[in-house]
Design a protein around this motif. Structure first.
Motif, PDB file in Angstrom:
ATOM      1  N   ASP A   1       0.822  -1.216   0.000  1.00  0.00           N
ATOM      2  CA  ASP A   1       0.000   0.000   0.000  1.00  0.00           C
ATOM      3  C   ASP A   1       0.850   1.257   0.000  1.00  0.00           C
ATOM      4  N   GLN A   2       1.964   1.227   0.695  1.00  0.00           N
ATOM      5  CA  GLN A   2       2.852   2.391   0.691  1.00  0.00           C
ATOM      6  C   GLN A   2       3.533   2.556  -0.663  1.00  0.00           C
ATOM      7  N   LEU A   3       3.937   1.435  -1.257  1.00  0.00           N
ATOM      8  CA  LEU A   3       4.569   1.479  -2.577  1.00  0.00           C
ATOM      9  C   LEU A   3       3.615   2.044  -3.622  1.00  0.00           C
ATOM     10  N   MET A   4       2.354   1.623  -3.581  1.00  0.00           N
ATOM     11  CA  MET A   4       1.390   1.963  -4.622  1.00  0.00           C
ATOM     12  C   MET A   4       0.511   3.153  -4.251  1.00  0.00           C
ATOM     13  N   GLU A   5       0.879   3.867  -3.206  1.00  0.00           N
ATOM     14  CA  GLU A   5       0.046   4.959  -2.706  1.00  0.00           C
ATOM     15  C   GLU A   5      -0.268   6.003  -3.778  1.00  0.00           C
ATOM     16  N   GLY A   6       0.688   6.306  -4.644  1.00  0.00           N
ATOM     17  CA  GLY A   6       0.464   7.335  -5.650  1.00  0.00           C
ATOM     18  C   GLY A   6       0.037   6.802  -7.001  1.00  0.00           C
ATOM     19  N   TYR A   7      -0.376   5.529  -7.066  1.00  0.00           N
ATOM     20  CA  TYR A   7      -0.737   4.952  -8.359  1.00  0.00           C
ATOM     21  C   TYR A   7      -1.963   5.654  -8.932  1.00  0.00           C
ATOM     22  N   PRO A   8      -1.973   5.916 -10.234  1.00  0.00           N
ATOM     23  CA  PRO A   8      -3.046   6.736 -10.832  1.00  0.00           C
ATOM     24  C   PRO A   8      -4.463   6.197 -10.624  1.00  0.00           C
ATOM     25  N   SER A   9      -4.624   4.887 -10.573  1.00  0.00           N
ATOM     26  CA  SER A   9      -5.972   4.326 -10.507  1.00  0.00           C
ATOM     27  C   SER A   9      -6.100   3.356  -9.333  1.00  0.00           C
ATOM     28  N   ASP A  10      -7.118   3.600  -8.473  1.00  0.00           N
ATOM     29  CA  ASP A  10      -7.382   2.685  -7.365  1.00  0.00           C
ATOM     30  C   ASP A  10      -7.802   1.312  -7.885  1.00  0.00           C
ATOM     31  N   GLU A  11      -8.578   1.297  -8.954  1.00  0.00           N
ATOM     32  CA  GLU A  11      -9.037   0.033  -9.527  1.00  0.00           C
ATOM     33  C   GLU A  11      -7.860  -0.797 -10.022  1.00  0.00           C
ATOM     34  N   ASP A  12      -6.924  -0.157 -10.698  1.00  0.00           N
ATOM     35  CA  ASP A  12      -5.748  -0.873 -11.185  1.00  0.00           C
ATOM     36  C   ASP A  12      -4.862  -1.331 -10.027  1.00  0.00           C
ATOM     37  N   ARG A  13      -4.749  -0.501  -9.011  1.00  0.00           N
ATOM     38  CA  ARG A  13      -3.933  -0.870  -7.852  1.00  0.00           C
ATOM     39  C   ARG A  13      -4.477  -2.142  -7.190  1.00  0.00           C
ATOM     40  N   ASN A  14      -5.794  -2.228  -7.072  1.00  0.00           N
ATOM     41  CA  ASN A  14      -6.418  -3.422  -6.494  1.00  0.00           C
ATOM     42  C   ASN A  14      -6.265  -4.636  -7.411  1.00  0.00           C
ATOM     43  N   ALA A  15      -6.357  -4.396  -8.714  1.00  0.00           N
ATOM     44  CA  ALA A  15      -6.210  -5.497  -9.670  1.00  0.00           C
ATOM     45  C   ALA A  15      -4.780  -6.037  -9.673  1.00  0.00           C
ATOM     46  N   ILE A  16      -3.817  -5.146  -9.538  1.00  0.00           N
ATOM     47  CA  ILE A  16      -2.412  -5.575  -9.480  1.00  0.00           C
ATOM     48  C   ILE A  16      -2.171  -6.390  -8.212  1.00  0.00           C
ATOM     49  N   PHE A  17      -2.731  -5.937  -7.106  1.00  0.00           N
ATOM     50  CA  PHE A  17      -2.590  -6.674  -5.850  1.00  0.00           C
ATOM     51  C   PHE A  17      -3.156  -8.085  -5.995  1.00  0.00           C
ATOM     52  N   LYS A  18      -4.335  -8.186  -6.578  1.00  0.00           N
ATOM     53  CA  LYS A  18      -4.982  -9.489  -6.762  1.00  0.00           C
ATOM     54  C   LYS A  18      -4.125 -10.407  -7.644  1.00  0.00           C
ATOM     55  N   ALA A  19      -3.623  -9.869  -8.746  1.00  0.00           N
ATOM     56  CA  ALA A  19      -2.805 -10.653  -9.661  1.00  0.00           C
ATOM     57  C   ALA A  19      -1.506 -11.099  -8.994  1.00  0.00           C
ATOM     58  N   TYR A  20      -0.924 -10.234  -8.223  1.00  0.00           N
ATOM     59  CA  TYR A  20       0.344 -10.512  -7.534  1.00  0.00           C
ATOM     60  C   TYR A  20       0.183 -11.677  -6.558  1.00  0.00           C
ATOM     61  N   ILE A  21      -0.810 -11.601  -5.675  1.00  0.00           N
ATOM     62  CA  ILE A  21      -0.994 -12.636  -4.657  1.00  0.00           C
ATOM     63  C   ILE A  21      -1.420 -13.958  -5.289  1.00  0.00           C
ATOM     64  N   GLU A  22      -2.290 -13.904  -6.279  1.00  0.00           N
ATOM     65  CA  GLU A  22      -2.734 -15.138  -6.932  1.00  0.00           C
ATOM     66  C   GLU A  22      -1.599 -15.792  -7.722  1.00  0.00           C
ATOM     67  N   ALA A  23      -0.651 -15.000  -8.205  1.00  0.00           N
ATOM     68  CA  ALA A  23       0.510 -15.571  -8.889  1.00  0.00           C
ATOM     69  C   ALA A  23       1.335 -16.431  -7.939  1.00  0.00           C
ATOM     70  N   LEU A  24       1.267 -16.104  -6.657  1.00  0.00           N
ATOM     71  CA  LEU A  24       1.953 -16.879  -5.627  1.00  0.00           C
ATOM     72  C   LEU A  24       1.073 -18.000  -5.074  1.00  0.00           C
ATOM     73  N   LYS A  25      -0.089 -18.191  -5.704  1.00  0.00           N
ATOM     74  CA  LYS A  25      -1.040 -19.247  -5.330  1.00  0.00           C
ATOM     75  C   LYS A  25      -1.552 -19.077  -3.909  1.00  0.00           C
ATOM     76  N   GLU A  26      -1.835 -17.829  -3.563  1.00  0.00           N
ATOM     77  CA  GLU A  26      -2.444 -17.515  -2.274  1.00  0.00           C
ATOM     78  C   GLU A  26      -3.686 -16.659  -2.518  1.00  0.00           C
ATOM     79  N   ASP A  27      -4.384 -16.319  -1.444  1.00  0.00           N
ATOM     80  CA  ASP A  27      -5.699 -15.679  -1.529  1.00  0.00           C
ATOM     81  C   ASP A  27      -5.591 -14.192  -1.192  1.00  0.00           C
ATOM     82  N   PRO A  28      -5.772 -13.310  -2.165  1.00  0.00           N
ATOM     83  CA  PRO A  28      -5.670 -11.869  -1.882  1.00  0.00           C
ATOM     84  C   PRO A  28      -6.733 -11.376  -0.902  1.00  0.00           C
ATOM     85  N   GLU A  29      -7.923 -11.964  -0.948  1.00  0.00           N
ATOM     86  CA  GLU A  29      -8.968 -11.568   0.001  1.00  0.00           C
ATOM     87  C   GLU A  29      -8.571 -11.917   1.430  1.00  0.00           C
TER      88      GLU A  29
END
Length: 234
Positions: free
Chosen positions: A126-154
């Motif tokens: 969250d600190q790294l992505m604090e200034g990211y232009p889009s909240d929707e994209d920031r959440n989508a990146i988080f989801k993709a990142y955690i799922e790539a590690l085969k874990e649950d972003p929720e």
């Protein structure tokens, strides 16, 4: 003479017993054998050979692996497949570094997900992505990142919220005394302490960040508080 043997592999999935018969005339004593397989799995086992007039029986109880940890490249590829939009390099370079580090943490033999680790990662992300232009994209990146590690972003988000709410309700004194109380978060912290005590805990930078975040939210800034909490939880 009883024969008790054990083998250990990385990424254990199931066990099986195997009995081998060896014909020989001498009486064998217990031996220690180290075996390294070409599949990059290794095992060490102690075996007792039972001697009789006609044959010797070697009984080996071993644990076998049906899968290995995926390579870092696979985790990175999973992330790129899940989030296909371009990411500005100022963010992408750090994300790629983080995912490599977290992959190595994730697939250590001693790794086990815990909410403090999740809190630490979410805090960093969250600190790294604090200034990211889009909240929707920031959440989508988080989801993709955690799922790539085969874990649950929720699960990461849910546990982070629980820990933060709990920590805000603590005082330095109550934080230190968590082991004497009952509760969901107290149980999580006691479980971590138990695993740390018997060598089943995998320390990481994200866990350290999560622990400091708990102290910050509880306004427990004194070094002595950190020492007492660490004495219980690491």
């Amino acid at each position: 003479m009883a024969a008790v043997t054990s083998l250990s592999f990385s990424a254990l999935s199931h066990t099986f017993d195997r009995t081998l018969s060896v014909s020989s005339s001498p009486t064998f004593a217990s031996t220690f054998v180290s075996v390294r397989l070409r599949s990059n799995l290794s095992c060490d086992f102690a075996a007792t050979v039972r001697a009789s007039n006609s044959s010797n029986t070697l009984v080996i109880r071993c644990m076998s692996s049906t899968s290995e940890a995926p390579p870092v490249s696979e985790t990175k590829l999973n992330f790129l497949k899940a989030y296909k939009r371009p990411i500005p390099s100022i963010y992408n370079n750090v994300l790629q570094e983080l995912i490599v580090q977290q992959h190595l943490m994730r697939y250590k033999k001693t790794y086990r997900y815990d909410p403090v680790f999740a809190l630490g990662f979410v805090t960093v992300y969250d600190q790294l992505m604090e200034g990211y232009p889009s909240d929707e994209d920031r959440n989508a990146i988080f989801k993709a990142y955690i799922e790539a590690l085969k874990e649950d972003p929720e699960q990461y988000r849910k546990d982070t919220q629980k820990l933060e709410e709990w920590a805000r309700a603590q005082t330095p004194a109550s934080l230190v005394e968590f082991s004497s109380r009952e509760g969901e978060i107290e149980g999580i912290l006691k479980d971590i302490a138990g695993r740390a005590g018997d060598g089943r805990f995998s320390y990481s930078r994200f866990f350290a960040v999560g622990l400091f975040r708990l102290l910050e939210l509880a306004n427990a800034s004194e070094p002595t508080i950190l020492e007492k909490v660490v004495a219980f939880s690491v």
